[in-house]
Design an enzyme around this catalytic site. Sequence first.
Site, mmCIF file in Angstrom:
data_model
loop_
_atom_site.group_PDB
_atom_site.id
_atom_site.type_symbol
_atom_site.label_atom_id
_atom_site.label_comp_id
_atom_site.label_asym_id
_atom_site.label_seq_id
_atom_site.Cartn_x
_atom_site.Cartn_y
_atom_site.Cartn_z
ATOM 1 C CG ASP A 52 -13.115 40.275 -18.140
ATOM 2 O OD1 ASP A 52 -11.987 39.989 -17.715
ATOM 3 O OD2 ASP A 52 -13.556 39.853 -19.220
ATOM 4 C CD GLU B 17 -12.489 39.468 -23.384
ATOM 5 O OE1 GLU B 17 -11.412 39.085 -23.916
ATOM 6 O OE2 GLU B 17 -13.024 38.879 -22.436
ATOM 7 C CG HIS C 119 -11.879 39.096 -28.146
ATOM 8 N ND1 HIS C 119 -12.101 39.444 -29.456
ATOM 9 C CD2 HIS C 119 -10.641 39.572 -27.839
ATOM 10 C CE1 HIS C 119 -11.064 40.110 -29.926
ATOM 11 N NE2 HIS C 119 -10.147 40.189 -28.971
ATOM 12 C CG HIS D 153 -12.481 34.649 -22.917
ATOM 13 N ND1 HIS D 153 -11.468 34.895 -22.018
ATOM 14 C CD2 HIS D 153 -12.516 33.306 -23.071
ATOM 15 C CE1 HIS D 153 -10.901 33.753 -21.666
ATOM 16 N NE2 HIS D 153 -11.520 32.767 -22.302
ATOM 17 C CG ASP E 107 -15.559 36.332 -19.232
ATOM 18 O OD1 ASP E 107 -16.450 35.485 -19.474
ATOM 19 O OD2 ASP E 107 -14.498 36.385 -19.871
#
Length: 234
Positions: free
Chosen positions: A7, A9, A57, A152, A157
């Site tokens: 994942d 960001e 985030h 997040h 995640d």
Amino acid sequence: MRQIFLDTETTGLSPESGDRIIEIGCVEMLNRRLSGRDLHFYLNPERPNSEDAVKIHGLTDEFLADKPLFASVADELLDYLTGAEIIIHNAGFDVGFLNEEFKRIGRPRFGEFVEKVTDSLTMAREMFPGKSNSLDALCKRLEVDNSNRALHGALLDAGLLAEVYVRMTRGQNSLVIDAGEASASQIAEAAVDFSVLELPVLLADEHEAGAHDAVLAGLDKASGGKTVWRTLVA
């Protein structure tokens, strides 16, 4: 089988417009067991975050100012990912950003050095059509604890996605496995002699028998005397 749940960001939604990756989180699974060999970077994107992104985030420009550039971690990331199946939720988004980052430093596109990319969002939409299939929605539906996900976070995640993926593919209900636990084949090979078991027979008492007779009488009356047990007795 080596699988990596990945994942990212980012500073915004469009890598074509110059948005950059600010965090990468990877969780490794070998033969459907977590290996513990994860990879995690915060990155200096060399540009400001959008306000909307920070709300998601929580990674501010000040926090990221002293973090490494993508170019300085690219080799480590490439070595880690090469040859593995990469599982990403909404893969097109993350792969688009990764391709732009690798392009900037003259490296191959993401799909050229990994075994394959699996989009868990596509899988979820096929399994649960017409329903919300965000990571939060899947955690709730599949009973994966995401209570720590206030914001997040790439590594958090990726770990949640690993749990969700295992439950979606029905291989096991949890990634937490006791090393001393017997395997399914060992359990199947253990013979059980049922002949030595004595099963107790519990008879109905007078009150229970009377209640049962009353129910049967009511059913017999409602059917006009056409109940099945009368036919069987006859």
